[in-house]
Design an enzyme around this catalytic site. Sequence first.
Site, short mmCIF file in Angstrom:
data_model
loop_
_atom_site.label_atom_id
_atom_site.label_comp_id
_atom_site.label_asym_id
_atom_site.label_seq_id
_atom_site.Cartn_x
_atom_site.Cartn_y
_atom_site.Cartn_z
N LYS A 44 42.36 13.83 33.70
CA LYS A 44 42.74 14.37 35.02
C LYS A 44 41.86 15.57 35.37
O LYS A 44 41.22 16.15 34.49
CB LYS A 44 44.22 14.77 35.01
CG LYS A 44 44.58 15.85 33.99
CD LYS A 44 46.10 15.98 33.81
CE LYS A 44 46.44 17.07 32.81
NZ LYS A 44 47.88 17.10 32.51
N TYR A 269 32.09 47.21 42.72
CA TYR A 269 33.18 47.44 43.67
C TYR A 269 34.29 48.28 43.05
O TYR A 269 34.66 48.08 41.89
CB TYR A 269 33.81 46.10 44.07
CG TYR A 269 33.00 45.28 45.05
CD1 TYR A 269 32.69 45.76 46.30
CD2 TYR A 269 32.61 43.99 44.71
CE1 TYR A 269 31.98 44.98 47.21
CE2 TYR A 269 31.90 43.20 45.62
CZ TYR A 269 31.59 43.72 46.87
OH TYR A 269 30.90 42.94 47.76
#
Length: 379
Positions: A44, A269
């Site tokens: 999956k 940042y």
Amino acid sequence: MVNALPLPCPRPTRLTLDLGAVRANRRRIVARVGPAVRVAGVVKADAYGVGLDPVVRVLAGDGCRDFFVAHVGEGVAARAVLDELGVSEARIFVLNGLLPGTEPTYAAHRLTPVLGSLPEIADWTAFRAGAGMDLPAALHVDTGMNRHGLSLAEAREFAAHRKSVGRAGIALVMSHLACGDEPGHPLNALQLERFTAIRRLFPTIAASLANSAGVFLDDAYHFDLVRPGVALYGGATVSGEASFLQPVVRLEAAILQVRDVPAGESVGYGARETTKRVTRVAIVSIGYADGFYRTASSSDEIPGARGFLHGVFVPLIGRISMDLLAIDVTDAPHAARGDVIEMIGPNVTLQDVAERMGTIDYEVLTGLGRRYERVYLGA
Ligand SMILES: *Cc1c(COP(=O)(O)O)cnc(C)c1O
């Protein structure tokens, strides 16, 4: 006029996926559970980010005949690969079950729905009768996770009517462990006990309980078929288990520039980390848009992930941005523009990265970015 010559357009991050290791990991599981137990492949989510098509090929080529996907569309894609390989007898189970109206898709691609509720059983039974088909289904019984599956009472009631079991064409009875990754958790034994009782209600039908973690629990958890996913891809569910498996994923990113930052300056940042010394900083072409999650950022308080360059571990410095991150390469003084840093691989393990991101191997694998150059080994 458009230039006819291909111009360089490199992808600065490279993901190398070792299909030979996927094969080796399945073989270790086969050896662990013994010849009486079938070993399926859970593919999956694009085979946990490793790639549905190449993984189905390598597993089918090694004798795997049972595949599990989550969505019906994933099943259609897996069936196309298996048909191309001429492995028409392979079974494809769709874990998320039957959404209304999808029955013809299951039939057209010979997909086996994993029925996990009474309405799904009713729809499937009606479709089978109407279409005159003998396509089988699997039955999911919930034994304690409370996610997917018939309740114990519903399963008992369903089993009591042999005719309805026959009409639904049940070929596999399964359940799923909630705490397989915590071997000592009491819910494991409780789920095993409940599943053993459920199994007795369907004595002629094959049974399956174990995911990867279940494979490494006691043999009693193995039943007729095991459903490993993450272990095939080198992901550990229990610490120490990784030593039993071969790593599949290697992630490398290029250094775009190297700069010397004076002591006392912040990097990135939010100015979350300040240099304690004159620091040589490599700006590296990978970020959270590549699945290198921001939770692995570094700050003055908490160290982040690390890379491996020129034989040493080199720590991140500051926050991870969308397309970039910064690494303190003061201890790798020859770091240069164009060099490639190992972000996941033989030195920086998947387990280490997952831990520093505050998550599990599964999420790192399934989050691996789509911008990478992908290289497959051992196909
Ligand atoms: C995803 C899944 C698996 C595989 O789990 P791993 O922990 O990756 O081995 C098996 N069974 C079910 C029902 C699943 O949803």
